[in-house]
Design a protein around this motif. Structure first.
Motif, mmCIF file in Angstrom:
data_model
loop_
_atom_site.group_PDB
_atom_site.id
_atom_site.type_symbol
_atom_site.label_atom_id
_atom_site.label_comp_id
_atom_site.label_asym_id
_atom_site.label_seq_id
_atom_site.Cartn_x
_atom_site.Cartn_y
_atom_site.Cartn_z
ATOM 1 N N ARG A 45 0.791 -1.234 0.000
ATOM 2 C CA ARG A 45 0.000 0.000 0.000
ATOM 3 C C ARG A 45 0.815 1.271 0.000
ATOM 4 O O ARG A 45 0.406 2.261 -0.582
ATOM 5 N N SER A 46 1.954 1.260 0.690
ATOM 6 C CA SER A 46 2.677 2.507 0.936
ATOM 7 C C SER A 46 3.949 2.617 0.113
ATOM 8 O O SER A 46 4.506 1.623 -0.336
ATOM 9 N N THR A 47 4.428 3.844 -0.036
ATOM 10 C CA THR A 47 5.715 4.074 -0.684
ATOM 11 C C THR A 47 6.829 3.910 0.355
ATOM 12 O O THR A 47 6.570 3.862 1.561
ATOM 13 N N GLN A 48 8.055 3.834 -0.102
ATOM 14 C CA GLN A 48 9.177 3.603 0.806
ATOM 15 C C GLN A 48 9.358 4.743 1.810
ATOM 16 O O GLN A 48 9.701 4.500 2.960
ATOM 17 N N ASN A 49 9.115 5.985 1.390
ATOM 18 C CA ASN A 49 9.227 7.102 2.337
ATOM 19 C C ASN A 49 8.266 6.947 3.511
ATOM 20 O O ASN A 49 8.631 7.215 4.660
ATOM 21 N N LEU A 69 10.599 -3.331 6.292
ATOM 22 C CA LEU A 69 9.593 -3.379 5.236
ATOM 23 C C LEU A 69 10.113 -2.723 3.969
ATOM 24 O O LEU A 69 10.903 -1.791 4.017
ATOM 25 N N PHE A 70 9.630 -3.219 2.839
ATOM 26 C CA PHE A 70 10.006 -2.605 1.569
ATOM 27 C C PHE A 70 8.783 -2.496 0.677
ATOM 28 O O PHE A 70 7.798 -3.198 0.855
ATOM 29 N N SER A 71 8.880 -1.570 -0.261
ATOM 30 C CA SER A 71 7.779 -1.323 -1.181
ATOM 31 C C SER A 71 8.301 -1.329 -2.606
ATOM 32 O O SER A 71 9.393 -0.850 -2.873
ATOM 33 N N ASP A 77 6.593 10.570 -2.635
ATOM 34 C CA ASP A 77 6.784 11.992 -2.346
ATOM 35 C C ASP A 77 7.417 12.186 -0.980
ATOM 36 O O ASP A 77 7.274 11.361 -0.078
ATOM 37 N N LYS A 78 8.091 13.308 -0.834
ATOM 38 C CA LYS A 78 8.662 13.695 0.446
ATOM 39 C C LYS A 78 7.517 13.910 1.435
ATOM 40 O O LYS A 78 6.480 14.464 1.102
#
Length: 94
Positions: A45-49, A69-71, A77-78
């Motif tokens: 679901r999420s980005t790495q940031n 965890l990794f994506s 985005d920041k």
């Protein structure tokens, strides 16, 4: 048994983190051929940031099983921290 202590946010739905803590000793008591401890580290679901920011907070929990965890959704985005007062403007940011 399948469980994830990071999902304890679902306590309101009946999730009980103490159940997982009490079962942490199971792999030592049950022969390896019947049980295994396996971490699921891919987040869909999420980005790495977002994952890195969450990990910076969650890793402070000394009772948590460490995992990275990794994506595959990219860096993303920041993350921007916005401290809002009690006015209607924050609604426009979301």
């Amino acid at each position: 048994m399948v469980g994830d202590e990071d999902q304890s946010i679902y306590r309101w739905r009946g999730a009980d983190l103490n159940f997982l803590k009490n079962c942490a000793a199971l792999p030592r008591m049950i022969p390896r051929k019947f049980a295994e401890n396996s971490a699921r580290t891919k987040n869909y679901r999420s980005t790495q940031n977002v994952l890195d920011a969450a990990r910076a907070v969650i890793d402070r929990n000394k009772y948590r099983t460490p995992k990275a965890l990794f994506s595959e959704r990219g860096v993303g985005d920041k993350i921007i921290l916005y401290e809002a007062s009690d006015d209607p403007r924050p609604r426009r940011l979301m």
